[in-house]
Design a protein around this motif. Sequence first.
Motif, short mmCIF file in Angstrom:
data_model
loop_
_atom_site.label_atom_id
_atom_site.label_comp_id
_atom_site.label_asym_id
_atom_site.label_seq_id
_atom_site.Cartn_x
_atom_site.Cartn_y
_atom_site.Cartn_z
N ARG A 3 0.56 -1.47 0.33
CA ARG A 3 0.14 -0.44 0.25
C ARG A 3 0.36 1.90 -0.12
O ARG A 3 0.07 2.49 -0.70
CB ARG A 3 -0.86 0.15 1.17
CG ARG A 3 -1.98 -1.45 1.51
CD ARG A 3 -3.32 -0.58 0.09
NE ARG A 3 -4.49 -1.34 0.01
CZ ARG A 3 -5.28 -1.74 -0.47
NH1 ARG A 3 -5.33 -1.09 -1.55
NH2 ARG A 3 -6.06 -2.67 -0.40
N ILE A 7 0.64 4.48 -2.43
CA ILE A 7 1.18 5.50 -2.25
C ILE A 7 2.37 6.45 -3.33
O ILE A 7 1.89 7.38 -3.33
CB ILE A 7 1.41 5.57 -0.72
CG1 ILE A 7 -0.25 5.64 0.02
CG2 ILE A 7 1.01 7.67 0.01
CD1 ILE A 7 0.53 5.34 0.96
N ALA A 106 -4.49 3.07 3.92
CA ALA A 106 -3.83 3.63 2.71
C ALA A 106 -3.84 4.63 2.73
O ALA A 106 -2.83 6.36 2.83
CB ALA A 106 -4.13 2.23 1.84
N GLU A 531 -1.07 -5.97 3.17
CA GLU A 531 0.48 -6.06 3.78
C GLU A 531 1.02 -6.62 4.35
O GLU A 531 2.85 -6.90 4.36
CB GLU A 531 -0.24 -4.43 5.14
CG GLU A 531 -0.80 -3.74 4.72
CD GLU A 531 -0.33 -2.58 3.62
OE1 GLU A 531 1.32 -2.44 4.28
OE2 GLU A 531 -0.51 -1.80 3.21
#
Length: 546
Positions: A3, A7, A106, A531
Motif C-alpha cells: 500500500r 501511495i 492506505a 500488507e
Amino acid sequence: MKRIKNIITGLSLLAIIASCSKSQEKEPLERIGEDLVFDNIDKNADYAKQFLNGTYSQLPDGYNRVIGNFLDVGTDDAVSSEDGSPVEGYRTGLVSGQNVPDNQWARNYAGIRRANMFLSKIDIVPTTPELKIQWKAEARFLRAYFYFELVKRWGGVPLIGDKIFGLNDNVNLKRNTADECYDYVLSEIEAVKDLLLPAVVADQNIGRANKGAALALKSRILLYRASPLSNPGGDLQRWQAAADAAKDLMQLGNYSLGTDFIALFNATKNTEIIFMKEQSQNQTVETNNGPIGYTIGNGTTSPTQNLVDAFPMKNGKMPTETGSGYDAANPYAGRDPRFAATIMFNTTKWLNRPVETFNGGLDRPGGSRVQTKTGYYLRKFMGKFESSGVYSNQSHHVMLFRYAEILLNYAEAVNEVNGPVAEVMNAITAIRKRAGITAGTDARYGIAAGITKDQMRSLIRNERRVEMAFEEQRFWDIRRWKIAEQVLNAPLKGVNIVKNADGTFNYTILDIAPAVFDASKNYLFPIPYSEIQTNPNMTQNPGYTY
C-alpha cells in the motif's frame, strides 16, 4: 508494504494544481512534479498552500462514509436498512485481513507521506518565516492525527518519522508498539501546539488546525490511553494525564456549549466547534438517511431500540427508574430532547407530515423496498425540515472535535481518579442543561444524590452515548472500555408498531439482528492482507489467521 508503494506512485500532484497554471511551465500538466509545486519563484506560495490544503482532505470523512453507511452500523446503536452491509461485519464477527470494511491504512499513510513531503520542501518556497512556521506546525498536527487514526484501529504501526520513501527504497518495515506510537504522536502535539493558529481563528482560516484542535487531539489520545483496553492495570496516572489534558483545553476559555443542539451540526461558526472538516453545502445526509415515504429519502440508517432505550427522560431519569414518568403506551413522550434531535420515530413531524413507521405506514410499507428495520430513522445532522416541503442545501461539515466531548473526557477521567466530585457533576450537568433536561427540585438534573464512582462511570458512558451518537464515538468507546464483548454479544432490537382503528398504537419490542464479538481478537482490526502478503516484517494482530 504494498500500500505504501502504491501511495508513492499514486500521490500525483496533478490533483492539487490541475486548476492552476504558471506562465513559465512548458511541461504538460500530467507531468507536473513536486519541483513545480514547491517552487522558489512561486512568490505567494500558492501551490505549496494548495498542497497543504490537499493534505487536509485526508482527514476523516463523516456520515455515510463507510461503504454508504455510518460506522455506527458496526455497533449496537444502528443497523443498515440494506441487507448485507459489510460494515455490519464489525458486530457479526465477519472481519478478516481480506475483509476490513473501514480500511483506512492506505489513506492515512498517504496523508503522512504528504505531510512529510510538505515539511521537506516548504523551506525553498519564498514566503514569510512566520507562515512557514505555522504551515509546518499544521503539517505535523495532521501527521499526528493520521497516526492516531491508524493506532486506534490496529494498535502499533510502523513509524516512519520524516522519511519520504522512493520507489526503490526498502519499505518492509516492522511495527512499532502502540506505546511508541502514542509517545511519538503526543510529542508532536507538544512541539506544535503553540505554533499553530490561536484557538479562535479568523473566518478565512476556519477549518485550519489550531491550538484548540491540538489540545483536543491530545485529550482524546490520553483518554484512550488511560482506558482499560490500553491500561489494563488501571494506572491512575494515565487517567490524571487525561483529566489534565481536557482541563488545559477548558481553561483556554475560548469554547462553550452551543445553545441549539440541532443547529450545531449545520453551523460553520459556533462556540462549541473546535475543529471540523469543511464540506460544500449539500443534501446528502437528508437524502441518504431520510424516511422513505417522502419524495426524496433512502432511509439507509436504522437506529436501534438499544440506542432509544439509552436516552433518559426529560427529568434526567432513565425510563426504568422510579419516578421517571415513562409510559410504555406513549414511549416517546417526555424524553430527553436529544432523543427527538437524534432519532425520527413514529409520529415525528417531518416535511409537513408525521413520520409513519407503523406496519403499512408510508415510511414502513413492507415489501422489498429498502426501509427501516427497527421502526426508527436517523434525524441527527439534518436541517430543520419539520415544516418544509422539500430539502434544501445545508452545511454538513464533519465535526472532528467539539467542546461537549472535552467535558465528557474530563468528567470520565476525573471520576476514575477522584470519584463523583463536584468537577464531574459540573461537567455532566452542563451538558444535560444544554440538552434541555430539567434541573429538578434538587438542581441535580436527574443525577441521584449519593451516586457512587461506579454508578457515575455508567452514567458518563451513557451520557457520552446519547450526546455523541453517530459521531463515531460509540464504535471506539465500547472497544477502549472493553465492553464490546458484552454489548455486541446480545441481539440488537427494534420496535414493531401496529396502528389501531382509533388512531392509537401498540408497540412491541423484538430482536431484529444478531451480534457476535470475539474478545480474543476483535478489539483491534486485522492488518490488511495485502500488507501481510507483501511485507515479511509485518505481523498480524492476535487471533487473525489471514
